[in-house]
Design a protein around this motif. Structure first.
Motif, PDB file in Angstrom:
ATOM      1  N   ALA A  94       0.835  -1.212   0.000  1.00 33.86           N
ATOM      2  CA  ALA A  94       0.000   0.000   0.000  1.00 33.86           C
ATOM      3  C   ALA A  94       0.864   1.254   0.000  1.00 33.86           C
ATOM      4  CB  ALA A  94      -0.924  -0.016   1.212  1.00 33.86           C
ATOM      5  N   PHE A  95       1.708   1.404  -1.016  1.00 35.31           N
ATOM      6  CA  PHE A  95       2.634   2.535  -1.023  1.00 35.31           C
ATOM      7  C   PHE A  95       1.909   3.871  -1.204  1.00 35.31           C
ATOM      8  CE2 PHE A  95       2.421   1.207  -5.467  1.00 35.31           C
ATOM      9  CZ  PHE A  95       2.290   2.409  -6.142  1.00 35.31           C
ATOM     10  N   LYS A  96       0.779   3.859  -1.872  1.00 38.61           N
ATOM     11  CA  LYS A  96       0.067   5.118  -2.109  1.00 38.61           C
ATOM     12  C   LYS A  96      -0.478   5.717  -0.823  1.00 38.61           C
ATOM     13  CE  LYS A  96      -1.306   4.083  -6.877  1.00 38.61           C
ATOM     14  NZ  LYS A  96      -2.456   3.871  -7.809  1.00 38.61           N
ATOM     15  N   THR A  97      -0.891   4.879   0.101  1.00 38.06           N
ATOM     16  CA  THR A  97      -1.468   5.369   1.352  1.00 38.06           C
ATOM     17  C   THR A  97      -0.445   5.480   2.477  1.00 38.06           C
ATOM     18  OG1 THR A  97      -2.120   3.119   1.977  1.00 38.06           O
ATOM     19  CG2 THR A  97      -3.748   4.457   0.797  1.00 38.06           C
ATOM     20  N   ASN A  98       0.822   5.180   2.194  1.00 34.93           N
ATOM     21  CA  ASN A  98       1.843   5.215   3.240  1.00 34.93           C
ATOM     22  C   ASN A  98       2.950   6.228   2.966  1.00 34.93           C
ATOM     23  OD1 ASN A  98       1.531   3.087   5.488  1.00 34.93           O
ATOM     24  ND2 ASN A  98       0.965   1.960   3.634  1.00 34.93           N
ATOM     25  N   ARG A  99       2.677   7.188   2.097  1.00 35.53           N
ATOM     26  CA  ARG A  99       3.715   8.154   1.753  1.00 35.53           C
ATOM     27  C   ARG A  99       4.110   9.042   2.925  1.00 35.53           C
ATOM     28  NH1 ARG A  99       4.923   7.735  -3.445  1.00 35.53           N
ATOM     29  NH2 ARG A  99       3.357   6.988  -4.929  1.00 35.53           N
ATOM     30  N   ARG A 100       3.269   9.130   3.947  1.00 33.01           N
ATOM     31  CA  ARG A 100       3.597   9.926   5.128  1.00 33.01           C
ATOM     32  C   ARG A 100       3.856   9.047   6.352  1.00 33.01           C
ATOM     33  NH1 ARG A 100      -0.549  15.160   4.858  1.00 33.01           N
ATOM     34  NH2 ARG A 100       0.127  15.912   2.790  1.00 33.01           N
ATOM     35  N   SER A 101       4.080   7.771   6.109  1.00 28.73           N
ATOM     36  CA  SER A 101       4.294   6.835   7.211  1.00 28.73           C
ATOM     37  C   SER A 101       5.783   6.613   7.450  1.00 28.73           C
ATOM     38  CB  SER A 101       3.633   5.488   6.896  1.00 28.73           C
ATOM     39  OG  SER A 101       2.246   5.634   6.724  1.00 28.73           O
ATOM     40  N   PRO A 102       6.212   6.609   8.727  1.00 35.99           N
ATOM     41  CA  PRO A 102       7.595   6.227   9.025  1.00 35.99           C
ATOM     42  C   PRO A 102       7.906   4.875   8.414  1.00 35.99           C
ATOM     43  CG  PRO A 102       6.559   7.141  10.975  1.00 35.99           C
ATOM     44  CD  PRO A 102       5.464   6.980   9.946  1.00 35.99           C
ATOM     45  N   GLY A 103       9.052   4.770   7.806  1.00 35.92           N
ATOM     46  CA  GLY A 103       9.423   3.576   7.069  1.00 35.92           C
ATOM     47  C   GLY A 103       9.326   3.762   5.570  1.00 35.92           C
ATOM     48  N   PHE A 104       8.611   4.849   5.155  1.00 37.24           N
ATOM     49  CA  PHE A 104       8.492   5.127   3.728  1.00 37.24           C
ATOM     50  C   PHE A 104       8.535   6.625   3.458  1.00 37.24           C
ATOM     51  CE2 PHE A 104       6.122   5.035  -0.426  1.00 37.24           C
ATOM     52  CZ  PHE A 104       7.064   4.281  -1.116  1.00 37.24           C
ATOM     53  N   LEU A 105       9.138   7.367   4.362  1.00 41.67           N
ATOM     54  CA  LEU A 105       9.241   8.813   4.188  1.00 41.67           C
ATOM     55  C   LEU A 105      10.396   9.155   3.247  1.00 41.67           C
ATOM     56  CD1 LEU A 105       8.697   9.919   7.895  1.00 41.67           C
ATOM     57  CD2 LEU A 105       7.050  10.083   6.010  1.00 41.67           C
ATOM     58  N   PRO A 106      10.298  10.266   2.531  1.00 45.42           N
ATOM     59  CA  PRO A 106      11.366  10.644   1.591  1.00 45.42           C
ATOM     60  C   PRO A 106      12.749  10.675   2.233  1.00 45.42           C
ATOM     61  CG  PRO A 106       9.448  12.019   1.233  1.00 45.42           C
ATOM     62  CD  PRO A 106       9.152  11.202   2.462  1.00 45.42           C
TER      63      PRO A 106
END
Length: 285
Positions: A186-198
């Protein structure tokens, strides 16, 4: 030609992982006894050395050697390496006043047909907490993520030193960062989640630019997964809605010898003894 296999797994508490849960789920120990690896990097042991040795007693009696760094925070973190042969050297930590007593990182040097190979176990901070466990989730998350950023800065320097030294090194662990979109469902809904932040993904990209190789991704190509962590909640495991946050980063020369990398995904939800699955990489020496 000989081979050298290394496995990494977050055990989610070693004492819980070894318990027999049902006739079908016998826990970690039978799995370990069938494993054909020279070393197993363990994360989230969450026990003292004495407790870990008691839990792993059958494996140690069978010839495995345990190197371990426990956390000074009771029931938290803890990393180790089980190896078929006794290490020639064991190094705890990264030279950090803040993190070296918290059971986050351990290196062992092991003999091989290629000469000594360094196998490291990493438990990188998650940078977040479950909101159900705190009444001030936002403030706690900010504190946890600030801790993670400090660790990334110090650990990045350590990895820079290691790759400059040119020694054969395999860093296996729970990296708590999915490097790319194909590394979580679910990369689209986790763009602001720790572990997938820029900021986190840029940090991993810098490691790749410095020469570290994600051998699983090199061998599988740019495809979704294979995932290594699934929430215990809901149907995440059954629907394979997971994250690939457990992997091996390897120095370039040794990475070129990687011939196979795979995830030990259980056949069914009730056969899981951790919320993570192990990852094994095979190197042809």
């Amino acid at each position: 030609m000989s081979s050298f296999s290394v496995t990494t797994v977050n055990v989610n508490g070693i004492r819980a992982a070894v318990k027999e849960r049902s006739p079908e789920n016998l826990g970690l120990l039978p799995w370990l006894s069938s494993l054909d690896s020279e070393a197993v990097a363990l994360q989230e042991i969450r026990a003292t050395r004495e407790q870990a040795e008691e839990a792993l007693a059958p494996a140690l009696d069978d010839g495995w050697h345990l190197s371990m760094s426990e956390s000074t925070v009771k029931g938290h973190a803890g990393v180790g390496v089980l190896s078929r042969t006794a290490p020639t050297t064991v190094r705890v930590g990264i030279g950090s006043d803040e993190f070296d007593t918290l059971g986050r990182y351990l290196e062992v040097d092991l003999p091989s047909a290629l000469g000594e190979i360094t196998v490291a176990s990493l438990y990188l901070p998650k940078g977040a907490v479950d909101p159900a466990h705190t009444s001030t989730a936002t403030e706690t998350d900010e504190r946890k993520f600030a801790e993670k950023k400090r660790f990334l800065a110090e650990f990045g320097d350590h990895l820079g030193t290691r790759i400059a030294e040119g020694r054969h090194t395999i860093v296996g662990g729970d990296w708590n960062i999915a490097p790319a979109e194909n590394d979580l469902k679910a990369f689209k809904t986790n763009r602001r989640s720790p572990g997938f932040l820029p900021h986190e993904r840029e940090w991993v990209a810098d490691l790749f630019a410095a020469g570290w190789v994600d051998v699983m991704r090199r061998l599988t190509g740019d495809v979704p997964g294979p995932y290594t962590w699934w929430s215990w909640r809901g149907k995440s495991f059954d629907n394979d809605a997971g994250w690939r946050i457990d992997y091996h980063l390897v120095t370039p020369d040794l990475a070129g010898r990687a011939s196979k990398s795979y995830v030990h995904r259980p056949e069914a939800y009730n056969l899981r003894w951790s919320d993570h699955s192990a990852v094994t990489t095979v190197f042809d020496l």
